[in-house]
Motif scaffolding. Sequence first.
Motif, PDB file in Angstrom:
ATOM      1  N   HIS A  71       1.002  -0.876  22.588  1.00  0.00           N
ATOM      2  CA  HIS A  71       2.117  -1.812  22.530  1.00  0.00           C
ATOM      3  C   HIS A  71       3.378  -1.147  23.075  1.00  0.00           C
ATOM      4  CE1 HIS A  71       0.120  -4.797  19.746  1.00  0.00           C
ATOM      5  NE2 HIS A  71      -0.681  -3.747  19.639  1.00  0.00           N
ATOM      6  N   LEU A  72       3.989  -1.759  24.082  1.00  0.00           N
ATOM      7  CA  LEU A  72       5.183  -1.219  24.703  1.00  0.00           C
ATOM      8  C   LEU A  72       6.440  -1.822  24.083  1.00  0.00           C
ATOM      9  CD1 LEU A  72       4.152  -1.244  28.474  1.00  0.00           C
ATOM     10  CD2 LEU A  72       3.682   0.475  26.714  1.00  0.00           C
ATOM     11  N   HIS A  76      -4.604  -0.271  17.268  1.00  0.00           N
ATOM     12  CA  HIS A  76      -3.298  -0.655  17.800  1.00  0.00           C
ATOM     13  C   HIS A  76      -2.308   0.490  17.623  1.00  0.00           C
ATOM     14  CE1 HIS A  76      -4.234  -4.924  18.564  1.00  0.00           C
ATOM     15  NE2 HIS A  76      -5.149  -4.701  17.621  1.00  0.00           N
ATOM     16  N   ILE A  77      -1.580   0.780  18.715  1.00  0.00           N
ATOM     17  CA  ILE A  77      -0.688   1.938  18.721  1.00  0.00           C
ATOM     18  C   ILE A  77       0.688   1.537  19.237  1.00  0.00           C
ATOM     19  CG2 ILE A  77      -0.242   4.193  19.772  1.00  0.00           C
ATOM     20  CD1 ILE A  77      -3.167   4.767  19.742  1.00  0.00           C
ATOM     21  N   TRP A  78       1.692   1.938  18.477  1.00  0.00           N
ATOM     22  CA  TRP A  78       3.088   1.865  18.918  1.00  0.00           C
ATOM     23  C   TRP A  78       3.607   3.300  18.906  1.00  0.00           C
ATOM     24  CZ3 TRP A  78       0.621  -1.559  15.897  1.00  0.00           C
ATOM     25  CH2 TRP A  78       0.764  -2.924  16.135  1.00  0.00           C
ATOM     26  N   ASN A  79       4.017   3.819  20.032  1.00  0.00           N
ATOM     27  CA  ASN A  79       4.488   5.214  20.064  1.00  0.00           C
ATOM     28  C   ASN A  79       5.801   5.277  20.828  1.00  0.00           C
ATOM     29  OD1 ASN A  79       3.098   4.520  22.390  1.00  0.00           O
ATOM     30  ND2 ASN A  79       2.449   6.599  22.849  1.00  0.00           N
ATOM     31  N   ILE A  80       6.837   4.879  20.121  1.00  0.00           N
ATOM     32  CA  ILE A  80       8.156   4.776  20.714  1.00  0.00           C
ATOM     33  C   ILE A  80       9.095   5.736  20.001  1.00  0.00           C
ATOM     34  CG2 ILE A  80      10.091   3.215  21.195  1.00  0.00           C
ATOM     35  CD1 ILE A  80       8.003   0.912  21.105  1.00  0.00           C
ATOM     36  N   ALA A  81       9.935   6.428  20.787  1.00  0.00           N
ATOM     37  CA  ALA A  81      10.925   7.354  20.248  1.00  0.00           C
ATOM     38  C   ALA A  81      10.261   8.383  19.341  1.00  0.00           C
ATOM     39  CB  ALA A  81      12.038   6.589  19.535  1.00  0.00           C
ATOM     40  N   GLU A  82      10.735   8.500  18.092  1.00  0.00           N
ATOM     41  CA  GLU A  82      10.255   9.562  17.206  1.00  0.00           C
ATOM     42  C   GLU A  82       9.065   9.136  16.362  1.00  0.00           C
ATOM     43  OE1 GLU A  82      13.396  11.288  14.868  1.00  0.00           O
ATOM     44  OE2 GLU A  82      14.891  10.730  16.337  1.00  0.00           O
ATOM     45  N   LEU A  83       8.640   7.896  16.469  1.00  0.00           N
ATOM     46  CA  LEU A  83       7.628   7.364  15.570  1.00  0.00           C
ATOM     47  C   LEU A  83       6.324   7.056  16.296  1.00  0.00           C
ATOM     48  CD1 LEU A  83       9.888   4.818  13.649  1.00  0.00           C
ATOM     49  CD2 LEU A  83       9.342   7.164  12.986  1.00  0.00           C
TER      50      LEU A  83
END
Length: 441
Positions: free
Chosen positions: A90-91, A227-234
């Motif tokens: 997920h972007l 499902h993966i969200w890998n944005i910024a520090e998280l």
Amino acid sequence: MRTNIDYLENKPVVVIGAGISGCTLALYLAKKGYKVQVYEKRMNLINNNEIKKRTVGMSISERGVTTLKDLDLYDSYKSLLVPKYGRSVHLRSGQVYPQYYGANKEAIYTVNRKHFNFYLMDACLKTGNVEFYYGHKLEGINVDAKEITFITNNNYSIDGQDNSNTAEKVVKYEYLFGCDGTFSCVRQRLVDQGLLDATLSTLDYRFKEIYIPPRNGEYVLDPNYVHIWNIAELLFVALPDGKKGFNGTLFYTESCEVNKLKDNEKLFEFVQENCQFLSFIDKDQFIQEFNSNPESKISEVKCNNWNYRDQVLLVGDAAHAMPPFYAMGMNTCMESVRVFAHLIDEFGGDIGKAISHFTERRIGDTEAMKAMANKNYKKLRKCHNKDFDEKWNQAHEAMKHGEYETEYFQVAFTNKPFSQIVEKYGQGVDAEENGLPLISH
């Protein structure tokens, strides 16, 4: 073939820990005809709430499946497995794209830790050769007398709350197996006596469990993907639970901004801005779960020798706990138990010889898997990058034509020794990061 089962008739084989590794080992030994006593510090797990605080959703892949097949358990359990064919990345823009794990819809599967543990316990009991003893906290091991001292308490809690009903109990063993996890008491007692060297390292990563419930009785995300969200520090990872919801895990470092925010509104805004899975969960529920669910640290065990002579052996996470970033911890533990069980057969049923040779047979592979698990966190942090995605898909197409197998494919969908995989990909030349190597297979 001669075995030492008759020799052990009145000399118990003792397993410490009734988790997945302990039950898998007890079941293998029971099927070979050995009488096994399993001691667990928690109360009867079926009625114990403590297990709910641990990660519920876990992934089982080929190595774990092979172990279930080896134990004749797979056919009766496979209907409970939830397949996952790849990542759904997920972007920030809201765009979502898949990264498939295999070439022909190969899947890893979600299992519920608690239910899977109960299933293995039930299989142990059905053999008639396994007895479970709950509320037994290990206090000491006398390796010369082959005795274990427990503090027993029908009301004993894993959090260490004292109770006046405690009593001391001494148990004799012929062989002792420490299957009591990352914070193994068996391992620590051996270290305290100078019988082995081991280190327990706490890594910089932290995590909290965040559940994504169904909406209108249905999944809010495609249940056939991680499902993966890998944005910024998280980094947030969500696994389907087979009950229309998702078991989510929010990863972050100790220095992350999310650890500094005490105001619930600012916390929600920060997470919403930097890791947008919150569109799938109500604000109040997120705040409640974040504040009430314990923060868990991620640890790693380094132990150069897992046995004391031919009598005591560490198995599973007690010997080789690793970070969860490859979703291979449980699979590695189950494979380790299977390797040990086959080593017993190799030595004609002699458990002592199997204990003596197990470390050298297995440690190279578990150290290799730990290295890959640590490296994979960085890959997960990159998987939303366009360049990473293009190379992943290039490798996927090559696998379709039989030209190549990625590191991930060999880890998750084969039983190839981990050390051989690392030997091949040890220089970082894997398709997911650097494109296809010059030599495949």
